[in-house]
Enzyme design. Structure first.
Site, PDB file in Angstrom:
ATOM      1  CB  CYS A  29     -12.293  84.077 -26.634  1.00 23.98           C
ATOM      2  SG  CYS A  29     -14.083  83.954 -26.473  1.00 23.98           S
ATOM      3  CG  HIS A 174     -20.388  78.963 -28.017  1.00 24.91           C
ATOM      4  ND1 HIS A 174     -19.975  79.852 -29.082  1.00 24.91           N
ATOM      5  CD2 HIS A 174     -19.771  77.744 -28.412  1.00 24.91           C
ATOM      6  CE1 HIS A 174     -18.968  79.290 -29.749  1.00 24.91           C
ATOM      7  NE2 HIS A 174     -18.961  77.965 -29.483  1.00 24.91           N
ATOM      8  CG  ASP A 266     -17.796  75.189 -31.038  1.00 18.80           C
ATOM      9  OD1 ASP A 266     -17.650  74.601 -32.239  1.00 18.80           O
ATOM     10  OD2 ASP A 266     -17.748  76.350 -31.114  1.00 18.80           O
TER      11      ASP A 266
END
Ligand code: ADP
Ligand code: SF4
Length: 678
Positions: A29, A174, A266
């Site tokens: 992102c 995720h 992560d």
């Protein structure tokens, strides 16, 4: 000449396409999203220019029923979205890299605040996306709904191919995507998409098969799969169902991009996890598939990368943060310039681009996010216009970056610091528990400064206004930092907090002056400092109470994905946590706090108070020199970084870089100094 690192530069076949090397910018992102496609495309293109063989998008919505607002991610709802993506694929292809797109249907992680559609979920369940507590639930996806989603995914894949993407993702990681949730234990369906693992994997298998069928002739089909959720038996585990799922789908995709879930695991910060922290979870994948495997783990060391490949952990080095901190990392390895790699410090400020809905920023790389709007290049800067000399006072992150970048432009720079060691606040803060990697902010800059013969660094040289004027340097930059306030004034207390307790500031603690006994830390700063000082004092035997006016402790660290871990660490250390409270007064043995809402008073035993409140800029030198600018003794004078306005380290680095870029330019304050996407 052959080298140990040649293996990193071998081309790798991924289905019908070939990546030029083993450097792979995995999806990440960036806060630009669909809203600012030019900024996004320029940022991605810069990675390709820097040598990343594959450059991917962020998660990309395939349909309006998976609208991830208020976050700005990618969008591929219909053909109208294609031109924006072409900006990116062209920018990436220009440098010979492959472009990948991470298509997603997020189910209950999509709040649909903009589209106002009902998202389809495994079952009707509370929305977890948006702010985390959006009222509303998903609609249980019927089998027909799942067919629809497959069609939307297929259409998005075809659009992605038409937009020029080479690698198309099916995404199940995720803890966000519907595909992942169908595989999880939350799936209580009784149809052929629930129950047995084979049933739960069915939807993901279908997505992969559909995508291969739709675009697999010319595009590689990648999967992104989280092999472990770190939830123990409550979640998918790498030695349980995670392994079984990989083995069931082993040869189906053209590439496995594997990691752990959720995002906070992560992208663990360096405070809680080190380089290669995912290896133990993902290493099994390569044993089950012949397809190339991508892994991540904040690898910044070329030796660790080679080792991860040689040990059979992964075939391709995936990176988000290392590629943000240094878009030119691959090229620097290729050119044998390892010392020039600007290593990620693992602070996760970059993540706050997404979580705060603004273009991505990076502590180490001040040009990140500025590629299009300011046309900043991480490696190239305009050469000097004429032979000027600049004196910089203060070698914290702001002064160091200003000196380095001005030096790179070719100017003669005199850098001074009162202390023997450079680094300012970073020198002190990186010595706090588990923040040692933050030293990289100093180390990279000092390495570069040492290479530049036109920068002269004078240590142990405190400068008064008279010293500055006597130096005869015509251009002066003041980067003298800030001091933590002792009086408790801050966001919540606009008047000094009265009392007679022994008061400490973060500066005292970082300089080795530690309190003992019962200590109240008053955190009106809300980022990492209050929590990390609580950790320091608790491990030094103090009985610590962390008091904060915010509803939760270290509130802003929610945006860097650290808050839960900070909470746990402090509870493990028996730190008493008192959110929603203001410090009202103190005596040598007590502190009185009031509830932020009810004003109810509580008195705590307290031998010392640590004030983590506002800071006072060290700007007296700047103000003392202003008359010299007015009367012409100085040609230019600028105050930057914390001395101008106390802020995070990234802002100090940015301020130093900006000062270097703007040096010698005429800046019109009435004009917005960057391009705006409208
Ligand atoms: P920033 O984050 O803005 O870079 P820091 O507080 O990290 O600010 O760094 C400021 C640096 O400036 C410190 O290393 C400090 O020793 C130095 N400094 C402050 N005042 C003076 C001065 N008058 N002369 C020389 N160095 C100074
Ligand atoms: Fe690394 Fe911090 Fe930059 Fe993110 S912001 S890339 S974590 S240095």
């Amino acid at each position: 000449m052959t080298s140990r690192y040649d293996i990193l530069f071998q081309p790798i076949k991924i289905g019908p396409v070939t990546a030029p090397n083993r450097f792979y910018q995995v999806p990440h992102c960036n806060g630009f999203g669909w809203r600012m496609p030019q900024g996004m495309a320029a940022m991605r293109g810069m990675k390709a220019e820097g040598g990343w063989g594959v450059v991917c998008t962020e998660e990309t919505e395939i349909h309006h029923t998976t609208d991830l607002s208020p976050y700005f991610e990618g969008r591929m709802w219909d053909d109208a979205d294609i031109p924006a993506w072409q900006l990116m694929t062209e920018a990436v292809h220009k440098h010979g890299a492959l472009a990948g797109i991470e298509l997603t249907y997020n189910g209950h992680d999509a709040a649909n605040l903009y589209s106002r559609a009902a998202a389809f979920g495994v079952r009707s369940m509370g929305i977890a996306g948006g702010g985390g507590y959006e009222p509303g639930q998903t609609r249980a996806a019927s089998k027909d709904d799942l067919k629809q989603i497959r069609k939307w995914h297929r259409n998005a894949a075809i659009r992605a191919k038409n937009a020029g993407f080479d690698i198309i993702y099916c995404y199940a990681a995720h803890n966000m995507t519907l595909a992942f949730h169908l595989m999880s234990k939350e799936n209580d369906r009784t149809d052929e998409y629930g129950g047995s693992l084979e049933n739960r994997v069915r939807f993901f298998r279908e997505l992969i098969e559909d995508t291969k069928d739709a675009v697999g002739d010319t595009c590689a089909v990648a999967v992104r799969f989280a092999v472990d959720e770190l939830l123990g038996a409550d979640g998918i585990q790498h030695d349980g169902e995670g392994r079984e799922i990989v083995s069931m789908l082993a040869e189906l995709p053209d590439l496995w991009d594997v990691n752990i879930s959720n995002w906070a695991n992560d992208s663990i910060t360096s405070r809680f996890g080190k380089e290669g922290h995912q290896e133990k979870y993902i290493s099994f994948v390569k044993q089950l598939t012949t397809k190339p495997v991508v892994g991540v783990g904040r690898y910044t060391s070329p030796d660790s990368m080679v080792s991860a490949i040689e040990r059979g952990i992964m075939d391709i080095i995936g990176a988000a943060r290392p590629s943000i901190a240094d878009p030119f990392l691959p090229n620097k390895i290729k050119e044998g310039r390892h010392e020039d790699i600007r290593e990620c410090i693992g602070c996760n400020l970059c993540v706050t681009g997404d979580t705060r809905f603004v273009p991505i920023r990076c502590t180490q790389n001040p040009t990140m996010g500025e590629e299009w709007r300011r046309e900043w290049h991480p490696e190239i800067i305009a050469p000097k216009k004429k032979d000027d000399e600049i004196l910089i006072v203060g070698a914290g992150p702001a002064g160091l970056e200003a000196a380095r970048a001005l030096g790179q432009r070719g100017y003669k720079v005199i850098l001074t610091d009162a202390k023997r060691e450079a680094g300012g606040r970073v020198l002190l803060e990186s010595a706090l528990p588990n923040l040692i990697e933050w030293r990289r902010v100093i180390d990279w800059r000092l390495t570069q400064i040492e290479k530049l013969k036109n920068i002269y660094f004078y240590r142990s040289s405190a400068m008064s206004a008279q010293d500055v004027l006597e130096s005869g340097e015509p251009h002066v930059i003041i980067a003298t930092g800030a001091k933590w306030r002792r009086d408790g004034v801050g966001r919540s207390n606009s008047h000094p907090i009265t009392g007679s307790a022994k008061i400490f500031t973060p500066d005292d603690l970082m300089n080795g002056d530690l309190p003992s006994g019962n200590v109240v830390i008053y955190d009106d700063d809300h980022y990492y400092m209050g929590g990390v000082l609580a950790e320091l004092l608790a491990t030094n035997g103090c009985k610590v109470t962390l008091v904060t006016p915010a509803p939760t402790i270290s509130a802003w660290t929610e945006f860097t994905l650290e808050q839960n871990r900070i909470y746990k660490r402090l509870l493990d250390l028996n730190v008493a946590l008192l959110p929603h409270h203001l410090l009202a007064s103190h005596t040598p043995t007590t502190a009185t706090v009031t509830h932020a809402i009810t004003s109810a008073e509580t008195t705590l035993p307290c031998d010392a108070v640590v004030m983590v409140t506002d800071r006072t800029p060290n700007d007296s030198l700047y103000h003392e020199l202003k008359p010299a600018l007015a009367d012409g003794r100085l040609k230019s004078l600028r105050v930057i970084g914390d001395a101008e306005a106390p802020n995070i380290i990234a802002q100090a680095v940015f301020a130093g870089h900006l000062a270097a870029r703007e040096f010698g330019e005429v800046i019109d304050p009435d004009i917005t100094p960057f391009k705006v996407e409208r």
